[in-house]
Design a protein around this motif. Structure first.
Motif, PDB file in Angstrom:
ATOM      1  N   MET A 132      -2.256   1.407  10.527  1.00 28.29           N
ATOM      2  CA  MET A 132      -1.002   1.974  10.044  1.00 28.29           C
ATOM      3  C   MET A 132       0.142   1.670  11.003  1.00 28.29           C
ATOM      4  O   MET A 132      -0.069   1.201  12.121  1.00 28.29           O
ATOM      5  CB  MET A 132      -1.143   3.486   9.928  1.00 28.29           C
TER       6      MET A 132
ATOM      7  N   TRP B 159      -8.913   1.344   8.637  1.00 27.97           N
ATOM      8  CA  TRP B 159      -7.541   1.029   8.249  1.00 27.97           C
ATOM      9  C   TRP B 159      -6.601   1.096   9.451  1.00 27.97           C
ATOM     10  O   TRP B 159      -6.891   1.733  10.456  1.00 27.97           O
ATOM     11  CB  TRP B 159      -7.047   1.963   7.141  1.00 27.97           C
TER      12      TRP B 159
ATOM     13  N   ARG C 247       0.348   2.864   5.626  1.00 32.41           N
ATOM     14  CA  ARG C 247      -0.956   2.250   5.897  1.00 32.41           C
ATOM     15  C   ARG C 247      -0.800   0.786   5.524  1.00 32.41           C
ATOM     16  O   ARG C 247      -0.319   0.462   4.442  1.00 32.41           O
ATOM     17  CB  ARG C 247      -2.041   2.914   5.058  1.00 32.41           C
TER      18      ARG C 247
END
Length: 314
Positions: free
Chosen positions: A245, A243, A111
């Protein structure tokens, strides 16, 4: 003479930078969006820091990243030089599109970043605060339209959580999904929707210029330099982060996975990447290895629950 030449050649070879293998990074979206920005920022940092000699970015847009994901998992299998960026939006897209290919079909590496969501209204709106928006939502959920990104993505999930936290049935929300940030922004500025939801960076220039009013952000604490309360402060108990990644291809050996992970450990600690985070306003949420895999499983399960609440997943 011959031996001297060979010795010199060997010495020169040893003196060359120890580059990792060249990488190709799939950005499973059109140019200009968050995944594309992430891929191209990785390209720049990997090359500038001499972690990799040559990095190429390929855009494969469509269906919240699931088209690029499917192509990547089948065509790049066993290739340690192929990478793909993705994130929270992809988790929702996999579920809502009932994609046969999931994140279990790639090799999660790390991440990288996180961005908080922002809730905005046009500057001319009668809605002045988050409390005003929630009051209107409670009075008549259908009368409040929300503009944001793809159905089932972070923006949509944020609206569902706001409704749930406000005691409103999430299946009653009036969410208008746009395929791109530009389209959503135009609709918000034009008053075609009541409010807009997206990552703060998508609205930052309009908020600073005064054409949009920022009601709240979805962070746990106030964001430095951003003049707005958190949703919690505003009375809506919601925190959420979008988020992003990076993943490698399926079918890699443990040694290959370790090598790719080591490159991203170097990237994360590099001056170029740390400056990129500051410039882009991305939160440093770096997490790799087994810890990231465990967190990813939790995020997938939680997202499925939220999407069931919203009515997008059965």
């Amino acid at each position: 003479m011959k031996h001297t030449f060979i010795a010199t050649l060997l010495a020169a070879t040893i003196a060359l930078p120890a580059y990792a293998a060249d990488y190709t990074i799939i950005a499973p979206a059109a140019p200009g969006g968050g995944w594309d920005q992430t891929a191209r920022s990785l390209q720049t940092a990997l090359q500038q820091e001499k972690i990799s000699g040559n990095v190429q970015v390929q855009n494969v847009p469509g269906a919240g990243g699931t088209i690029g994901l499917a192509q990547f998992s089948s065509q790049a299998a066993g290739n340690p030089n192929s990478l793909i960026v993705g994130g929270y939006v992809m988790v929702g897209a996999i579920l809502t599109n009932k994609s046969p290919v999931t994140l279990k079909d790639v090799t999660p590496i790390a991440r990288l970043t996180g961005e908080y969501e922002a809730v905005v209204v046009p500057a001319a709106s009668e809605i002045k605060t988050m409390a005003d928006l929630v009051a209107a939502l409670k009075k008549d959920p259908g009368s409040v339209s929300w503009g944001g990104g793809s159905a089932g993505g972070t923006d949509h999930i944020t609206v569902g959580l706001i409704a749930k936290a406000s005691g409103v049935d999430p299946t009653k929300i009036n969410y208008v999904a746009f395929s791109g940030g530009g389209e959503a922004l135009a609709a918000i500025l034009g008053g075609q929707v009541t409010a807009g939801v997206s990552s703060y960076s998508e609205f930052e220039s309009q908020v600073k210029s005064g054409t949009l009013r920022l009601l709240a952000v979805s962070s746990e604490k106030r964001i430095d330099g951003v003049d707005a309360p958190t949703l919690k402060e505003a009375g809506t108990d919601v925190t959420i982060q979008n988020w992003r990644m990076v993943a490698a291809a399926p079918g890699l050996s443990a040694e290959q996975v370790a090598s790719v992970t080591a490159d991203f450990e170097k990237l994360h600690s590099s001056a170029t990447w740390q400056e990129t985070l500051k410039t882009k306003g991305w939160a440093d949420t770096y997490l790799s290895g087994d810890a990231f895999k465990a967190q990813l499983e939790k995020d997938v399960a939680a997202t499925e629950g939220i999407l069931k609440d919203i009515g997008l997943v059965q």
